[in-house]
Design an enzyme around this catalytic site. Structure first.
Site, PDB file in Angstrom:
ATOM      1  N   ASP A   1      42.872  17.113 -28.721  1.00 17.81           N
ATOM      2  CA  ASP A   1      43.754  17.686 -29.721  1.00 17.81           C
ATOM      3  C   ASP A   1      44.101  19.094 -29.241  1.00 17.81           C
ATOM      4  O   ASP A   1      43.419  19.643 -28.365  1.00 17.81           O
ATOM      5  CB  ASP A   1      43.043  17.713 -31.079  1.00 17.81           C
ATOM      6  CG  ASP A   1      43.875  18.348 -32.164  1.00 17.81           C
ATOM      7  OD1 ASP A   1      45.053  17.977 -32.310  1.00 17.81           O
ATOM      8  OD2 ASP A   1      43.349  19.238 -32.863  1.00 17.81           O
TER       9      ASP A   1
ATOM     10  N   ASP B   1      45.761  22.086 -31.492  1.00 21.29           N
ATOM     11  CA  ASP B   1      45.605  23.201 -32.420  1.00 21.29           C
ATOM     12  C   ASP B   1      44.194  23.280 -32.987  1.00 21.29           C
ATOM     13  O   ASP B   1      43.670  22.295 -33.522  1.00 21.29           O
ATOM     14  CB  ASP B   1      46.625  23.073 -33.553  1.00 21.29           C
ATOM     15  CG  ASP B   1      48.055  23.054 -33.017  1.00 21.29           C
ATOM     16  OD1 ASP B   1      48.318  23.782 -32.049  1.00 21.29           O
ATOM     17  OD2 ASP B   1      48.886  22.309 -33.570  1.00 21.29           O
TER      18      ASP B   1
END
Length: 234
Positions: free
Chosen positions: A17, A19
């Protein structure tokens, strides 16, 4: 997928991922704040709505099409050349200073090991593509944007948003395009968010990374590895 053993003969995937996982900030929200700073958006009206959408995301109830229309409106209006120049400033002023050594080294460790590294992000491709390149990552799965006849963005989403269960669907499609199935690979996924539980549950090695309180509790309950890359807030 099984998490009990490693399979040395299988290709290894390292999924990240973006953020709050590789970056100690939300790049989508950050782009919105940057758009305000350079005068593209009204601070009060845009900032209020941007914060509301971000809260919805954290709560797992974001309306993706509505948000993407909102978040890309200024980019759609400004056009390709002006938007590219603004994004370069965004990279220089916001993103690169936030790329911490621990995150860069973790990605590089997987690259050096010969793993196939993929960044998989709910944030749209306009914001994330230059960030993936800055991390040295060739493969990016992001929320894709529809384009008009000229090739520029319309503000609408193309295909399935790369979020929650959509990350599993998009990753499965990506594997199939490589002639692979989930059982053919050994996959590790790093994420900070409960939004990513569907993909964390799918991989061989889920890693709760800088997890929020709910994901940390779930990881402890399930015996998932927990990694904290950032010792302090940005």
């Amino acid at each position: 997928m099984s998490t009990s053993s490693e399979s040395p003969n299988k290709p290894k995937l390292a999924l990240f991922d973006l953020d709050h996982t590789l970056l100690p900030l939300d790049s989508d929200h950050g782009w919105g704040e940057f758009s305000i700073a350079i005068g593209w958006c009204d601070r009060e009206a845009f900032g209020r709505q941007n914060d509301a959408f971000f809260a919805d995301y954290q709560a797992g109830q974001l309306n993706i099409p509505d948000y993407v229309r909102f978040a890309t409106a200024a980019v759609v209006e400004r056009g390709e050349a002006e938007s590219a120049a603004a994004h370069q400033r965004f990279m220089d002023e916001v993103i690169r200073p936030a790329m911490k050594p621990a995150a860069i080294e973790l990605v590089q460790k997987h690259l050096d090991a010969g793993d196939t590294v993929v960044i998989t992000s709910a944030t749209n491709e306009f914001v994330t593509a230059p960030i993936a390149r800055a991390f040295g990552v060739q493969h990016l799965l992001a929320t894709e944007l529809a384009r008009d006849a000229s090739g520029w963005f319309t503000g609408e989403i193309a295909g399935i948003p790369n979020m929650r269960e959509g990350k599993v669907v998009r990753m499965t499609e990506w594997l199939n395009a490589q002639g692979l199935r989930w059982e053919d690979v050994e996959a590790t996924f790093y994420s900070d968010s409960m939004n990513d539980v569907p993909l964390l549950e799918k991989v061989d090695h889920p890693v709760a990374t800088n997890p929020d309180a709910r994901l940390r509790a779930l990881a402890e309950e399930r015996g998932w590895r927990i990694v904290d890359l950032f010792s302090e807030a940005p």
